[in-house]
Design a protein around this motif. Structure first.
Motif, PDB file in Angstrom:
ATOM      1  N   UNK A  12       6.523  -9.371   9.477  1.00 12.69           N
ATOM      2  CA  UNK A  12       5.640 -10.453   9.020  1.00 12.69           C
ATOM      3  C   UNK A  12       4.404  -9.863   8.337  1.00 12.69           C
ATOM      4  N   UNK A  13       3.855  -8.797   8.907  1.00  9.29           N
ATOM      5  CA  UNK A  13       2.702  -8.132   8.302  1.00  9.29           C
ATOM      6  C   UNK A  13       3.030  -7.536   6.951  1.00  9.29           C
ATOM      7  N   UNK A  14       4.198  -6.927   6.815  1.00  8.50           N
ATOM      8  CA  UNK A  14       4.618  -6.368   5.527  1.00  8.50           C
ATOM      9  C   UNK A  14       4.763  -7.477   4.494  1.00  8.50           C
ATOM     10  N   UNK A  15       5.344  -8.577   4.886  1.00  5.41           N
ATOM     11  CA  UNK A  15       5.500  -9.708   3.968  1.00  5.41           C
ATOM     12  C   UNK A  15       4.139 -10.238   3.528  1.00  5.41           C
ATOM     13  N   UNK A  16       3.197 -10.294   4.450  1.00  2.00           N
ATOM     14  CA  UNK A  16       1.839 -10.733   4.133  1.00  2.00           C
ATOM     15  C   UNK A  16       1.210  -9.801   3.103  1.00  2.00           C
ATOM     16  N   UNK A  17       1.335  -8.501   3.329  1.00  2.00           N
ATOM     17  CA  UNK A  17       0.743  -7.517   2.409  1.00  2.00           C
ATOM     18  C   UNK A  17       1.410  -7.598   1.037  1.00  2.00           C
ATOM     19  N   UNK A  18       2.714  -7.838   1.000  1.00  2.00           N
ATOM     20  CA  UNK A  18       3.400  -7.922  -0.283  1.00  2.00           C
ATOM     21  C   UNK A  18       3.042  -9.191  -1.052  1.00  2.00           C
ATOM     22  N   UNK A  21      -2.755 -10.412  -3.069  1.00  2.00           N
ATOM     23  CA  UNK A  21      -3.089  -9.489  -4.169  1.00  2.00           C
ATOM     24  C   UNK A  21      -3.967  -8.324  -3.704  1.00  2.00           C
ATOM     25  N   UNK A  22      -3.512  -7.602  -2.697  1.00  2.00           N
ATOM     26  CA  UNK A  22      -4.303  -6.513  -2.123  1.00  2.00           C
ATOM     27  C   UNK A  22      -4.483  -5.370  -3.115  1.00  2.00           C
ATOM     28  N   UNK A  23      -3.426  -4.979  -3.790  1.00  2.00           N
ATOM     29  CA  UNK A  23      -3.502  -3.856  -4.708  1.00  2.00           C
ATOM     30  C   UNK A  23      -4.365  -4.182  -5.926  1.00  2.00           C
ATOM     31  N   UNK A  24      -4.228  -5.374  -6.465  1.00  2.00           N
ATOM     32  CA  UNK A  24      -5.037  -5.725  -7.639  1.00  2.00           C
ATOM     33  C   UNK A  24      -6.510  -5.837  -7.280  1.00  2.00           C
ATOM     34  N   UNK A  25      -6.812  -6.347  -6.085  1.00  2.00           N
ATOM     35  CA  UNK A  25      -8.212  -6.422  -5.642  1.00  2.00           C
ATOM     36  C   UNK A  25      -8.792  -5.032  -5.430  1.00  2.00           C
ATOM     37  N   UNK A  26      -7.992  -4.129  -4.895  1.00  2.00           N
ATOM     38  CA  UNK A  26      -8.458  -2.753  -4.693  1.00  2.00           C
ATOM     39  C   UNK A  26      -8.711  -2.074  -6.035  1.00  2.00           C
TER      40      UNK A  26
END
Length: 124
Positions: A12-18, A21-26
Motif C-alpha cells: 500500500x505504501x509503494x502504491x501511495x509513493x507511485x 508526485x513525490x519525484x517531481x516535487x523533489x
C-alpha cells in the motif's frame, strides 16, 4: 502473520509513493535551490536585488519542503497507523511493528516491495 500484514502495508505504501508526485516535487525543490545558489554566485548583481530574489526563493523552498513533508507524513500515517491499530486489536505474533523494525523484517519488506514494483511496472 505479522510479516504478511506488514507486507500488505508495504505494498500500500509503494502504491501511495507511485501515485503521488513525490519525484517531481523533489526535482522542483532542487531546481529552486540551484537557482538560489546561482543568484548568490552572481557578482554583477546588486545586494539589494539579491535580497529580494532570495526572499522569493526562500518562500518557494519553504512551500516545496512543506508539501514534501506532508506527503511523507501521509505515507507514515498510511503505514504505521493501521499497523499500530492492528497490533493492539489482534495481538499478532510477531507484531507488525517488529517487521518494520527488525533487520529480517526490513529485508523481507524491501524484497516484497521491489517485487511488487517490478510486477506492477511490467503488467500494469
Amino acid at each position: 502473520m505479522g510479516y504478511v500484514v506488514a507486507s500488505l502495508l508495504a505494498i500500500i505504501g509503494v502504491e501511495y509513493v507511485l501515485r503521488i508526485p513525490l519525484l517531481s516535487r523533489t526535482k522542483s525543490l532542487i531546481k529552486v535551490a540551484d537557482r538560489s545558489l546561482a543568484v548568490i554566485r552572481l557578482s554583477k548583481a546588486s545586494d539589494h536585488w539579491k535580497e529580494i530574489v532570495l526572499l522569493r526563493y526562500a518562500r518557494d523552498l519553504l512551500g516545496h519542503a512543506l508539501v514534501l513533508a506532508l506527503m511523507l507524513i501521509g505515507l507514515f500515517l498510511l503505514i504505521f497507523l493501521p499497523a499500530i491499530v492492528i497490533d493492539s486489536l489482534l495481538q499478532l505474533s510477531p507484531p507488525i511493528l517488529d517487521a518494520f523494525s527488525s533487520a529480517n523484517g526490513l529485508i523481507t519488506l524491501t524484497i516484497v516491495s521491489a517485487v511488487y514494483v517490478i510486477i506492477r511496472r511490467r503488467f500494469f
